[in-house]
Design a protein around this motif. Sequence first.
Motif, short mmCIF file in Angstrom:
data_model
loop_
_atom_site.label_atom_id
_atom_site.label_comp_id
_atom_site.label_asym_id
_atom_site.label_seq_id
_atom_site.Cartn_x
_atom_site.Cartn_y
_atom_site.Cartn_z
N ALA A 46 0.82 -1.21 0.00
CA ALA A 46 0.00 0.00 0.00
C ALA A 46 0.85 1.26 0.00
N ASP A 47 2.01 1.20 0.68
CA ASP A 47 2.91 2.35 0.76
C ASP A 47 4.33 1.83 0.96
N PRO A 48 5.13 1.77 -0.11
CA PRO A 48 6.49 1.23 0.00
C PRO A 48 7.38 1.98 0.99
N SER A 49 7.01 3.21 1.34
CA SER A 49 7.83 3.98 2.28
C SER A 49 7.34 3.86 3.73
N ALA A 50 6.27 3.11 3.95
CA ALA A 50 5.72 2.98 5.30
C ALA A 50 6.64 2.15 6.19
N THR A 51 6.49 2.34 7.50
CA THR A 51 7.20 1.54 8.49
C THR A 51 6.20 0.67 9.23
N ALA A 52 6.42 -0.64 9.21
CA ALA A 52 5.54 -1.57 9.92
C ALA A 52 6.16 -1.92 11.28
N VAL A 53 5.36 -1.79 12.33
CA VAL A 53 5.80 -2.09 13.69
C VAL A 53 4.89 -3.17 14.27
N VAL A 54 5.47 -4.24 14.77
CA VAL A 54 4.67 -5.34 15.35
C VAL A 54 4.48 -5.08 16.84
N LEU A 55 3.21 -4.83 17.22
CA LEU A 55 2.83 -4.66 18.62
C LEU A 55 1.47 -5.31 18.82
N SER A 56 1.23 -5.82 20.02
CA SER A 56 -0.03 -6.47 20.34
C SER A 56 -0.85 -5.60 21.28
N LEU A 57 -2.06 -5.28 20.88
CA LEU A 57 -2.96 -4.54 21.76
C LEU A 57 -3.29 -5.35 23.01
N GLU A 58 -3.22 -6.66 22.90
CA GLU A 58 -3.52 -7.52 24.03
C GLU A 58 -2.33 -7.72 24.96
N ASP A 59 -1.11 -7.81 24.40
CA ASP A 59 0.03 -8.25 25.19
C ASP A 59 1.15 -7.22 25.36
N SER A 60 1.32 -6.30 24.42
CA SER A 60 2.43 -5.34 24.52
C SER A 60 2.13 -4.29 25.59
N PRO A 61 3.14 -3.84 26.31
CA PRO A 61 2.91 -2.85 27.37
C PRO A 61 2.65 -1.45 26.81
N VAL A 62 2.04 -0.62 27.64
CA VAL A 62 1.77 0.77 27.27
C VAL A 62 3.04 1.47 26.83
N SER A 63 4.15 1.19 27.50
CA SER A 63 5.41 1.88 27.21
C SER A 63 5.87 1.68 25.78
N GLU A 64 5.63 0.51 25.20
CA GLU A 64 6.05 0.26 23.82
C GLU A 64 5.20 1.06 22.84
N PHE A 65 3.92 1.21 23.14
CA PHE A 65 3.08 2.06 22.30
C PHE A 65 3.51 3.52 22.43
N ALA A 66 3.79 3.96 23.65
CA ALA A 66 4.22 5.34 23.87
C ALA A 66 5.50 5.64 23.10
N GLU A 67 6.41 4.68 23.09
CA GLU A 67 7.67 4.86 22.35
C GLU A 67 7.40 5.00 20.86
N THR A 68 6.48 4.21 20.34
CA THR A 68 6.13 4.28 18.92
C THR A 68 5.45 5.61 18.59
N PHE A 69 4.66 6.13 19.51
CA PHE A 69 3.93 7.38 19.28
C PHE A 69 4.79 8.62 19.45
N GLN A 70 5.96 8.47 20.05
CA GLN A 70 6.83 9.63 20.30
C GLN A 70 7.19 10.33 18.99
N GLY A 71 6.97 11.64 18.93
CA GLY A 71 7.30 12.40 17.74
C GLY A 71 6.26 12.34 16.63
N GLN A 72 5.18 11.60 16.83
CA GLN A 72 4.13 11.49 15.81
C GLN A 72 3.17 12.68 15.91
#
Length: 247
Positions: A46-72
């Motif tokens: 869909a977008d060759p320049s996109a970045t895919a990040v594997v995280l689980s809404l069920e199992d990954s901690p809040v901190s990993e999502f916060a890290e991914t959202f930093q600067g967005q």
Amino acid sequence: MAKKVTIVGGHGKVSLRLTKLLAGAQKYSVTSIIRDATQASDILAADPSATAVVLSLEDSPVSEFAETFQGQDVVVWSAGAGGKGGEERTKKVDFEGAVKVFDAIEQVQGPKPRLILVSAVDIRNPDVIPAHYTEEDIALSKRVRGAISAYMHWKYEADKNLVARTAFGWTILRPGGLTDVPGTGKASIGRTHLSPTISRDDVARVLALLIDRPDASGLAIDLVGGETPIEEALDAFIKKGETDWLG
């Protein structure tokens, strides 16, 4: 500079359409959160320049999502259990997963991204019937609530949690029944009835527009099929400034 957008639930049908739209506009940088690494190829298609990040809404901690959202700049929530796994998983993903994302945005250091949450039309306190509903709307609402009661309940709890938050800007998009037919570029937006259905193409188009509408913060927006050009209908709703969230 490119606007940085993270899509939670990036492999969903609406999300992939949105990713393709943003890639075509060439002014966005997309990060797509997926639950399975094998889905990355569809993101890149869909977008060759996109970045895919594997995280689980069920199992990954809040901190990993916060890290991914930093600067967005913007986070788009377009995730859900999709009715798989019964009420327990619906609660885990559609409510607890959503709250995890809200909490993660609040943990972002410095400027926090704005959130656009894809919910659903008619998510509300079941005891509060909107004044503009027709008898047909009320009957359809009862049928849907009878069929997917757990989904309606936990989406309501998630939306209720979000509207009480003030640490970041948010908008809730509430589409009606979804189809895979080609989009028309037209819709009914704001204080809608519960039908007709709307194409996922058109939902993705509204999301793409909302990314550049910080003035939609604090609004819940109903969206179903209609005859008004989407840009015109959305602009009129935002300028009116009356949310479709009734509590």
